[in-house]
Every structure is written in structure tokens, then in C-alpha cells.
Design a protein around this motif. Structure first.
Motif, PDB file in Angstrom:
ATOM      1  N   VAL A   1      14.351  20.866  28.822  1.00 31.85           N
ATOM      2  CA  VAL A   1      15.440  21.803  28.552  1.00 31.85           C
ATOM      3  C   VAL A   1      16.583  21.655  29.559  1.00 31.85           C
ATOM      4  N   LEU A   2      16.262  21.670  30.835  1.00 35.17           N
ATOM      5  CA  LEU A   2      17.300  21.694  31.871  1.00 35.17           C
ATOM      6  C   LEU A   2      17.705  20.308  32.362  1.00 35.17           C
ATOM      7  N   GLY A   3      16.882  19.315  32.117  1.00 33.00           N
ATOM      8  CA  GLY A   3      17.164  17.953  32.559  1.00 33.00           C
ATOM      9  C   GLY A   3      16.536  17.656  33.908  1.00 33.00           C
ATOM     10  N   ASP A   4      16.201  16.391  34.104  1.00 33.61           N
ATOM     11  CA  ASP A   4      15.552  15.969  35.343  1.00 33.61           C
ATOM     12  C   ASP A   4      16.414  16.243  36.571  1.00 33.61           C
ATOM     13  N   ALA A   5      17.706  15.972  36.480  1.00 35.78           N
ATOM     14  CA  ALA A   5      18.578  16.138  37.650  1.00 35.78           C
ATOM     15  C   ALA A   5      18.565  17.587  38.133  1.00 35.78           C
ATOM     16  N   HIS A   6      18.671  18.534  37.215  1.00 34.33           N
ATOM     17  CA  HIS A   6      18.665  19.952  37.596  1.00 34.33           C
ATOM     18  C   HIS A   6      17.335  20.320  38.245  1.00 34.33           C
ATOM     19  N   VAL A   7      16.237  19.932  37.615  1.00 35.39           N
ATOM     20  CA  VAL A   7      14.920  20.298  38.137  1.00 35.39           C
ATOM     21  C   VAL A   7      14.673  19.620  39.484  1.00 35.39           C
ATOM     22  N   ASP A   8      15.080  18.368  39.606  1.00 36.06           N
ATOM     23  CA  ASP A   8      14.914  17.672  40.890  1.00 36.06           C
ATOM     24  C   ASP A   8      15.680  18.379  42.001  1.00 36.06           C
ATOM     25  N   ARG A   9      16.903  18.829  41.720  1.00 34.64           N
ATOM     26  CA  ARG A   9      17.687  19.567  42.720  1.00 34.64           C
ATOM     27  C   ARG A   9      16.990  20.877  43.095  1.00 34.64           C
ATOM     28  N   ALA A  10      16.505  21.598  42.091  1.00 32.30           N
ATOM     29  CA  ALA A  10      15.821  22.869  42.353  1.00 32.30           C
ATOM     30  C   ALA A  10      14.545  22.645  43.160  1.00 32.30           C
ATOM     31  N   GLU A  11      13.795  21.636  42.816  1.00 33.83           N
ATOM     32  CA  GLU A  11      12.558  21.344  43.544  1.00 33.83           C
ATOM     33  C   GLU A  11      12.843  20.937  44.986  1.00 33.83           C
ATOM     34  N   ALA A  12      13.916  20.203  45.206  1.00 30.64           N
ATOM     35  CA  ALA A  12      14.274  19.768  46.555  1.00 30.64           C
ATOM     36  C   ALA A  12      14.663  20.960  47.434  1.00 30.64           C
ATOM     37  N   LYS A  13      15.183  22.025  46.824  1.00 28.15           N
ATOM     38  CA  LYS A  13      15.603  23.221  47.572  1.00 28.15           C
ATOM     39  C   LYS A  13      14.448  24.204  47.795  1.00 28.15           C
ATOM     40  N   LYS A  14      13.318  23.983  47.127  1.00 29.88           N
ATOM     41  CA  LYS A  14      12.191  24.911  47.215  1.00 29.88           C
ATOM     42  C   LYS A  14      11.626  24.936  48.635  1.00 29.88           C
ATOM     43  N   THR A  15      11.321  26.142  49.116  1.00 30.68           N
ATOM     44  CA  THR A  15      10.745  26.326  50.450  1.00 30.68           C
ATOM     45  C   THR A  15       9.426  27.084  50.316  1.00 30.68           C
ATOM     46  N   ASP A  16       8.723  27.223  51.419  1.00 33.55           N
ATOM     47  CA  ASP A  16       7.497  28.020  51.405  1.00 33.55           C
ATOM     48  C   ASP A  16       7.787  29.459  50.988  1.00 33.55           C
ATOM     49  N   PHE A  17       8.981  29.944  51.322  1.00 31.54           N
ATOM     50  CA  PHE A  17       9.376  31.319  50.990  1.00 31.54           C
ATOM     51  C   PHE A  17       9.445  31.561  49.486  1.00 31.54           C
ATOM     52  N   ASP A  18      10.073  30.619  48.738  1.00 29.72           N
ATOM     53  CA  ASP A  18      10.254  30.850  47.300  1.00 29.72           C
ATOM     54  C   ASP A  18       9.316  30.027  46.418  1.00 29.72           C
ATOM     55  N   ALA A  19       8.434  29.234  46.991  1.00 27.56           N
ATOM     56  CA  ALA A  19       7.510  28.423  46.190  1.00 27.56           C
ATOM     57  C   ALA A  19       6.650  29.266  45.243  1.00 27.56           C
ATOM     58  N   PRO A  20       6.087  30.399  45.695  1.00 28.94           N
ATOM     59  CA  PRO A  20       5.299  31.205  44.751  1.00 28.94           C
ATOM     60  C   PRO A  20       6.132  31.690  43.553  1.00 28.94           C
ATOM     61  N   PHE A  21       7.380  32.063  43.813  1.00 26.34           N
ATOM     62  CA  PHE A  21       8.263  32.492  42.726  1.00 26.34           C
ATOM     63  C   PHE A  21       8.536  31.325  41.776  1.00 26.34           C
ATOM     64  N   GLN A  22       8.853  30.165  42.330  1.00 28.62           N
ATOM     65  CA  GLN A  22       9.124  28.988  41.502  1.00 28.62           C
ATOM     66  C   GLN A  22       7.906  28.620  40.662  1.00 28.62           C
ATOM     67  N   ASP A  23       6.725  28.695  41.242  1.00 27.72           N
ATOM     68  CA  ASP A  23       5.498  28.414  40.489  1.00 27.72           C
ATOM     69  C   ASP A  23       5.306  29.427  39.363  1.00 27.72           C
ATOM     70  N   MET A  24       5.588  30.700  39.657  1.00 23.96           N
ATOM     71  CA  MET A  24       5.432  31.742  38.643  1.00 23.96           C
ATOM     72  C   MET A  24       6.361  31.496  37.451  1.00 23.96           C
ATOM     73  N   ILE A  25       7.643  31.181  37.707  1.00 19.32           N
ATOM     74  CA  ILE A  25       8.541  30.979  36.575  1.00 19.32           C
ATOM     75  C   ILE A  25       8.238  29.668  35.850  1.00 19.32           C
ATOM     76  N   THR A  26       7.759  28.670  36.574  1.00 16.10           N
ATOM     77  CA  THR A  26       7.382  27.416  35.910  1.00 16.10           C
ATOM     78  C   THR A  26       6.217  27.660  34.963  1.00 16.10           C
ATOM     79  N   GLU A  27       5.231  28.422  35.404  1.00  8.29           N
ATOM     80  CA  GLU A  27       4.075  28.705  34.548  1.00  8.29           C
ATOM     81  C   GLU A  27       4.386  29.756  33.483  1.00  8.29           C
ATOM     82  N   GLY A  28       5.052  30.838  33.883  1.00  6.35           N
ATOM     83  CA  GLY A  28       5.288  31.946  32.957  1.00  6.35           C
ATOM     84  C   GLY A  28       6.404  31.685  31.971  1.00  6.35           C
TER      85      GLY A  28
END
Length: 126
Positions: A15-42
């Protein structure tokens, strides 16, 4: 990671494209990783991965809901995603008309403004 996470990541990339997801993943930190995992799964691994609606229909619903609830921050991202989901500019114009009637003209007007700017940046003629 779980199967739902893997499915979510695949759908998110579709849906969002590899470039967008790669940028978002590169910005992920320990602080927001649980949130990112939740939205990826949910969101992506459950809601967007369901075969009950097409990606086109989900795009239209998502954009209408974002506009109706005044969550304008993600509208440009989801307008860009329409290049991958098949929702057309006329589909979004129709969705935003529904927003105007059921959630208010100012919200629909602002969403249309964002969509027009985003389409212009994408090189889409309206």
C-alpha cells in the motif's frame, strides 16, 4: 516476529511502498517500536489484510475517516498510497463529499486541499 506482523509488513509495503516503509523503519526507536509493531499487526496485518474489502475501498474509507475525524496528518500519505491501491482522484472526491455531508464542510474542504497539493506533487493532473 509473528505471521500477522509479516503479513502486515507485506500489506504495508504494498500500500505505502517500500521507500516509505524503509524510511519509517529506519526512524523506529526502542521508544516507539511497540507502537510500530502494534499498527503493523493490527492495522496492516488484520484490517488492511482482510479480504472483505479491496485495497481501493480501504483507501477511500481510510481517507474519509481521517478527514471526518480531523486527522489530517496522514491524508497526504494515504493519497500517495492511492497510486498502489487503485483509488482514483474521482473516488476521493466522492468520499470527501460524503465527509462534507456527514462530518462537516470544513473538514472535507481541508482534506480536498491536502489531496490536491499531494496529487500535484505526484504529477497527477486533476
Amino acid at each position: 516476529m509473528s505471521e500477522r506482523h509479516d503479513t502486515g509488513m507485506r500489506v504495508r509495503r504494498t500500500v505505502l511502498g517500500d521507500a516509505h516503509v524503509d524510511r519509517a523503519e529506519a526512524k523506529k526507536t526502542d521508544f516507539d517500536a511497540p507502537f510500530q509493531d502494534m499498527i503493523t499487526e493490527g492495522a496492516w496485518g488484520t484490517v488492511w489484510a482482510s479480504d472483505g474489502l479491496s485495497l481501493r475501498e480501504r483507501s477511500m474509507l481510510t481517507l474519509a475517516l481521517l478527514a471526518a475525524t480531523g486527522n489530517f496528518e496522514e491524508i497526504a500519505m494515504h493519497v500517495r498510497a492511492t497510486a498502489n491501491t487503485g483509488a482514483s482522484p474521482s473516488d476521493l472526491a466522492e468520499a470527501f463529499q460524503h465527509v462534507a455531508i456527514y462530518a462537516g464542510v470544513p473538514r472535507a474542504n481541508h482534506a480536498l486541499k491536502i489531496a490536491k497539493e499531494t496529487y500535484r506533487e505526484m504529477g497527477v493532473e486533476l
